[in-house]
Structure formats: C-alpha cells, structure tokens
Write a protein that holds these residues in place. Structure first.
Motif, PDB file in Angstrom:
ATOM      1  N   ASN A 100       0.805  -1.220   0.000  1.00  0.00           N
ATOM      2  CA  ASN A 100       0.000   0.000   0.000  1.00  0.00           C
ATOM      3  C   ASN A 100       0.839   1.272   0.000  1.00  0.00           C
ATOM      4  O   ASN A 100       0.500   2.252  -0.674  1.00  0.00           O
ATOM      5  CB  ASN A 100      -0.926   0.012   1.234  1.00  0.00           C
ATOM      6  CG  ASN A 100      -2.025  -1.025   1.072  1.00  0.00           C
ATOM      7  OD1 ASN A 100      -2.274  -1.495  -0.041  1.00  0.00           O
ATOM      8  ND2 ASN A 100      -2.674  -1.377   2.173  1.00  0.00           N
ATOM      9  N   SER A 104       0.673   3.870  -3.067  1.00  0.00           N
ATOM     10  CA  SER A 104       0.154   5.248  -2.978  1.00  0.00           C
ATOM     11  C   SER A 104       1.183   6.236  -3.508  1.00  0.00           C
ATOM     12  O   SER A 104       0.835   7.247  -4.109  1.00  0.00           O
ATOM     13  CB  SER A 104      -0.251   5.580  -1.540  1.00  0.00           C
ATOM     14  OG  SER A 104       0.884   5.533  -0.718  1.00  0.00           O
ATOM     15  N   ARG A 186      -5.743  -7.375  -1.232  1.00  0.00           N
ATOM     16  CA  ARG A 186      -6.162  -6.522  -0.101  1.00  0.00           C
ATOM     17  C   ARG A 186      -5.845  -7.194   1.237  1.00  0.00           C
ATOM     18  O   ARG A 186      -5.393  -6.539   2.179  1.00  0.00           O
ATOM     19  CB  ARG A 186      -7.657  -6.218  -0.209  1.00  0.00           C
ATOM     20  CG  ARG A 186      -7.978  -5.126  -1.230  1.00  0.00           C
ATOM     21  CD  ARG A 186      -9.408  -4.649  -1.104  1.00  0.00           C
ATOM     22  NE  ARG A 186     -10.365  -5.685  -1.440  1.00  0.00           N
ATOM     23  CZ  ARG A 186     -10.751  -5.973  -2.689  1.00  0.00           C
ATOM     24  NH1 ARG A 186     -10.233  -5.290  -3.708  1.00  0.00           N
ATOM     25  NH2 ARG A 186     -11.619  -6.927  -2.930  1.00  0.00           N
ATOM     26  N   ARG A 189      -2.439  -6.459   2.188  1.00  0.00           N
ATOM     27  CA  ARG A 189      -2.114  -5.025   2.179  1.00  0.00           C
ATOM     28  C   ARG A 189      -1.351  -4.641   0.910  1.00  0.00           C
ATOM     29  O   ARG A 189      -0.383  -3.886   0.919  1.00  0.00           O
ATOM     30  CB  ARG A 189      -1.331  -4.635   3.425  1.00  0.00           C
ATOM     31  CG  ARG A 189      -2.087  -4.960   4.720  1.00  0.00           C
ATOM     32  CD  ARG A 189      -1.248  -4.695   5.950  1.00  0.00           C
ATOM     33  NE  ARG A 189      -0.848  -3.310   6.066  1.00  0.00           N
ATOM     34  CZ  ARG A 189      -1.620  -2.333   6.523  1.00  0.00           C
ATOM     35  NH1 ARG A 189      -2.864  -2.601   6.898  1.00  0.00           N
ATOM     36  NH2 ARG A 189      -1.176  -1.098   6.610  1.00  0.00           N
ATOM     37  N   GLU A 191      -1.823  -3.527  -3.406  1.00  0.00           N
ATOM     38  CA  GLU A 191      -2.736  -2.769  -4.247  1.00  0.00           C
ATOM     39  C   GLU A 191      -2.253  -2.831  -5.703  1.00  0.00           C
ATOM     40  O   GLU A 191      -1.034  -2.783  -5.952  1.00  0.00           O
ATOM     41  CB  GLU A 191      -2.745  -1.311  -3.766  1.00  0.00           C
ATOM     42  CG  GLU A 191      -3.881  -0.499  -4.322  1.00  0.00           C
ATOM     43  CD  GLU A 191      -3.896   0.915  -3.705  1.00  0.00           C
ATOM     44  OE1 GLU A 191      -4.393   1.813  -4.388  1.00  0.00           O
ATOM     45  OE2 GLU A 191      -3.393   1.100  -2.576  1.00  0.00           O
TER      46      GLU A 191
END
Lengths: 232, 385
Positions: A100, A104, A186, A189, A191
């Motif tokens: 994650n 991001s 998911r 953790r 993406e």
C-alpha cells in the motif's frame, strides 16, 4: 478411433462453465468419477482432462489436437498455437501490484490504476523502488517481455505460488500476477498499480492438426460459438 | 548428481543419435529419397557444417537466430553451426556456381543443429533431405518443385499427406503500408489463424469491411476451385488498386494448385487431388521467402513434415543473381510415422585365427552373391593373452 477430434480441457473451476457451454453445443464429455478421458462418439470428440499448466504441452506435441487455455499459460509455454475462439468467460487481468505504501507513492492520488506502464509513468515506478524495477511473478516470460518491449530493464524473480508474499517479506517491491477480485491482494495489504494485460481464455489448436482437420474443426468451433452466444 | 553423471546420461539439445533399426530405417529412407531426386536430375551436394555467422545474420529472424549454436574460432570470428540447410547451401553454391551454368538442380541430405528446449521433444527435425532448383524463375520450375516434394513425401507415407500452398506476395501486398511492427504482428496473427488479432491490426489501415474481406482471403483453406470462387467474391468488394495488386499472386497459386492436381494424376503416387489445398496463411517461415510458400502435413505429425517455397533474392545476397525454389523434408517426422524396418538377416560364418583367411575367401564369395555374412568367433580359441 483416429477420426475423433481430440481436445484437452483444463481441470478446475473453468471446466464446469466450459462443460455447460459445450453441452449446449451438443458436445457431451462426461468426466465422472476420476476419469481423465471421455468420448462423445456422436459429436466425434474425445476429451482429456489435464492440469492447466500442462495443457500447452499436450497440444504442442499433438497428443490433443485442440485445447482450452488462458493466454497467461499459453504465453509462458512459448509455443505457437492456432487461436480458434476467444471464450466469453474465464477472463482475468494481469496486473502489477505493490504494498500500500509503495502503491500510494506510485499512483500519486489516482483512484484507479492505469492500463499501461506508459500511462503510469516509468519515473514514478523507479522513484518508488530505488531506481530499479524488481518483480516477483509466476509469469516470468510475460513480465520480462512486457518491460523489455518498452525498453525498461527489469529483474524478474520466479515464484511458483503465494506471490503476494514477495513485497510483504521484502523479496521484491513489485509483483505481477493474475487479479480477479483483488481480495487476496487486499488481505495482504497490497494494491494494483497498473493493469498490464487482459487475459482471455481461448480454444486453441496445434497448427499442423488444424491444417489437417480445418473443416471439421471450423464446424465444431462455429457450433460452440453459437452456443456461447445463446447462453450469453 | 555430478557433472560427469549428467554428461554421461544426458544429451545436449539440438541433435540426435540414431541406432540399429532406427538408423537402418533412416539410412534406407535417405537412400530411397535420394534415388528419386537423382532420377529427377538432381545431384548431391554437401554444405559446410560451420560457416561465418555474419554471412547469415541479416537473413535470419530474431526468434530463429536464438536457436543457432555459435562459437568463436581461434581468430576471434563468430561461427554458426548449420541450423538452416537452405541458407548454408545458398552461400556454398553461390561461391561455386557460375551464372552461365544455371539452372542447377541439387539435393542435400544433412543434419542440422539447433537449440531446442530440453523438455520439447517435438522439434526433433535434425535430419533433412531437400532439393533446390537454382536459376529457374517460372511457374514450370515451381510445378517441378511441388511435384517432386509430393513424390518424395509420398514415397515414405503413401497417400497420407496434404500440401498447403500460399504466396508471400499476398500478405506482403496487404501489409506494405503498415509499420514493420504491425507487419510482424500480422504475420504472427496469420501464423496462428488468430482472426481477432488479425482484424485488430488490419483495421488500423483498412475499414472494417475491407479488413474482414482480407482476413477471409488470408485465412480460408480449400481446394483451388473453392478458393477461386471465394477470393473472387472478396476481391470484388475491395478497392480496385488493392484488388489488382492481389490478383496476380492469388491467380498464380490457384493455377499452380490446379496444375499440380493434374501432375499428381500422372505421377506414380497415392496422394489424391484432394490433398492439394490453397492456403494463404502459408507465407514462408523465413524472411528470405519471396514467392510461393508451402508446407506438407501428415496425420500424427505434430508439425509440418516438409516445407518450401521460392526465394529469389537469397542467392543474390551471396553474390549469385539467381532465382531459386526448393523444399526440405523433415526426415525424422516422416520416419516416425513409417513402420520400423527390421535389420536384415546376417549369416554367421564360423572362423578362427587359423581358418580366418580361408573363411574370408568363402565370405567374399557369398557376399558377391548378395548374402550378408559376418564371422562367428564363438567356437574359436581362447582369447589372446
């Protein structure tokens, strides 16, 4: 009987869906019990039930003339096959994913992952992973070719399962894997940061087998295609 | 496992050994097919096993290039081991044949070496026999080559093969305004009969209706009459310039297929007229193909048992401005489909050190009468100390 068309079918969840469609096309292959070979004399077809990853080998060597297989497995096999019909089910996505935090940083506010590395931006990918791209995957041929076709150096680590562990345990920052619902990602953790390809399931043929039996094969494929259209 | 164990028990990929009955069948097949080729006026040639890699590098597709075994000689030159009989022969012949000696008919029966994946047992085509007609530009030469190819294959697998004939010019003309990447993708899609991918690329230049017509022309398979009717319909729907550009090569193949059917009727073969099919997805696997291209298929073989075509610029690349047409037969694929041949009977002749000369005379007499005779020393004296 040598005049039966032969087809290799993949074990697993695709089989049930496939069987429904084949029956609609008048092809009844009953793999009851632990049978791995079934024949429909009326339809003139003999089916072999094989492991998905072994299917290209059987068709390539002409043991089965036809087969049903996903592009992911076909690509890794490296063999040439005739693509007779893309199935309207069983498709999935080949995606690149990261944990994650990395995701991001790479996605930088995007709400949906882009459909190519070009759209994502190579610099973002490199910045988020210390200037080089390392990927863990089961699909080493696909992954290497995907990046090399774009002139991007990549280190590919082959894994045979539980690929999601690679970023979690620090083996590589990125993975390339098939993604359907994304729930496994998911849960770990991870993406999706980029969709690399749509993976479809196709009816394939050994090229020489197709040349020899093209008329009968085309007739069967037309029947199957009509059945698919009716079920849809 | 030690390195030595693997070296002893295993075999490098890309080559094959033959033993006893298998070798006997192979040798007889080569002999039988060589005789046919010689009856047709072809003479044997042997190309070098190794040659300078640079001579071929421009002519080999990148996927084929990866399969070539290469080595560096003591002068530092990059050497290629023979991986393509046609290429090596072309360079070899171009060095020795004078233009005024053309046409020349030659045949080869040679081993080729190519890397193959260890687990892939289907590509064992390490022995090829083939013929080259060098210096003939016309249809007659192509008809001779196709007839001879069928005669040759039929001698091993009577009536069990089909021949698919196409033309490189058809796909080249359709794709001449495409980028080289798109041309390669179209060739891949055509090779795989992948209609979706083919249409996807063709519609980058052609409108949907024209692209679909072109896809049908490229992907239809049938006898000359059926394909003539189909292509005539499709060509009528195409723009005039494109239709006119495609007509000559399509008509060329249709005429060739029709005449080949007539040729089969007068040759002593079991191949039926139905075995001749027009198929424009056959465009020649190698980059040096320029005109007709063909492959033969047999039930039970996982890949083509023979392939060939026209390559009019290949010899020019090596300095001999000569058109050429030829074919190669994948001997091992053919042989595996033919019955194993038992080794012939050999008559034993008891002999010992003392009787050897006398028995040799007897053996020679019997051999002259066509017998196979070998010495049997089992009742001879004790081994020499």
């Amino acid at each position: 009987m040598s005049d039966l068309l032969t087809i290799a079918l993949p074990k697993g969840r695709l089989l049930e869906q496939l069987d429904t469609h084949l029956q609609e096309a008048g092809i009844h292959l009953s793999f009851s019990g632990r049978k791995l070979v079934a024949t429909d004399d009326t339809a003139g077809i003999r089916g072999f039930l094989v492991k998905n990853s072994d299917l290209p080998t059987y068709v390539h060597h002409g043991i089965a003339g036809l087969g049903v297989c996903g592009e992911d497995v076909l690509y890794e096999s490296g063999y040439d096959f005739v693509r007779l019909l893309r199935l309207p089910f069983g498709g999935t996505r080949m995606c690149m994913a990261a944990d994650n935090t990395t995701a991001s940083s790479v996605l930088a506010g995007r709400t949906t992952p882009p459909d190519s590395i070009e759209t994502l931006g190579l610099d973002r990918l490199l910045d988020a992973s210390d200037g080089s791209i390392s990927v863990a995957t089961k699909f080493v041929e696909f992954t290497r070719d995907y990046f090399h076709r774009r002139g991007i150096p990549v280190d590919v680590v082959r894994l045979n399962g539980s690929v999601e562990l690679a970023p979690v345990l620090g083996l590589t920052p990125y993975i390339v894997d098939l993604v359907e619902t994304g729930s496994t990602l998911r849960a770990n953790r991870l993406e999706v940061i980029c969709e690399l390809a749509q993976i479809e399931v196709s009816i394939i043929a050994n090229p020489a087998y197709y040349k020899l039996h093209h008329a009968r094969i085309n007739e069967v494929v037309a029947r199957v295609s009509d059945a698919f259209a009716q079920i849809q | 496992m030690t390195t030595r164990t693997r070296a002893v028990l295993d075999q490098p990929t890309g080559t094959e050994g033959l033993y006893l009955e298998d070798a006997w069948r192979h040798r007889n097949t080569v002999s039988r097919l060589g005789n046919i080729l010689e009856e047709w006026g072809y003479f044997p040639v042997h190309s070098p096993l190794i040659d300078y890699h640079d001579a071929f590098s421009e002519l080999v597709r990148s996927d084929a290039a990866r399969e070539i075994y290469r080595l560096i000689d003591r002068e530092g030159e990059l050497i290629a081991i023979r991986s393509d009989a046609t290429l090596f022969l072309a360079k070899h012949m171009a060095r020795f044949v004078r233009p005024d000696a053309l046409p020349v008919r030659v045949y080869y029966a040679e081993a080729i070496l190519r890397h193959a994946r260890r687990e892939d047992i289907s590509r064992n085509e390490y022995f090829q026999i083939g013929a080259e007609l060098i210096g003939e530009t016309g249809v007659a030469g192509e008809l001779e080559t196709l007839s001879l190819a069928m005669k040759t294959i039929d001698a091993v697998l009577p009536g069990r093969c089909v021949l698919h004939i196409g033309h490189r010019g058809v796909v080249d003309r359709i794709t001449e305004s495409f980028s080289s990447d798109d041309q390669a993708s179209i060739q891949d899609a055509l090779k795989n009969h992948d209609r979706v991918s083919l249409l996807g690329r063709l519609t980058r230049v052609y409108d949907r209706t024209h692209a679909e017509s072109l896809a049908r022309i490229l992907m239809s398979i049938g006898n000359a009459d059926v394909i003539a009717e189909q292509t005539a319909t499709e060509l009528r729907g195409l723009p005039d310039t494109l239709s006119r550009a495609l007509q000559p090569d399509i008509q060329h193949v249709l005429r060739l297929a029709t005449r080949l059917k007539d040729a089969l009727a007068v040759m002593n073969t079991e191949t039926s007229a139905d075995a001749i099919r027009v198929d424009f997805s056959e465009f020649g696997a190698q980059s040096y193909h320029t005109g007709i291209a063909f492959r033969a298929y047999a039930e039970g073989a996982e890949a083509a048992v023979a392939s060939g075509g026209r390559y009019d610029s290949l010899y020019g690349h090596f300095g001999l401005p000569a058109a050429a047409v030829g074919f190669s037969v994948m001997l091992r694929r053919l042989e595996r489909l033919s019955p194993i041949e038992a080794l012939p009977d050999v008559q034993p002749l008891q002999a010992s050190t003392d009787s050897f000369v006398a028995q040799l005379a007897e053996a020679e007499r019997r051999r002259q009468n066509g017998e196979r005779v070998s010495f049997d020393f089992t009742s001879s004296e004790a081994p020499h100390e």
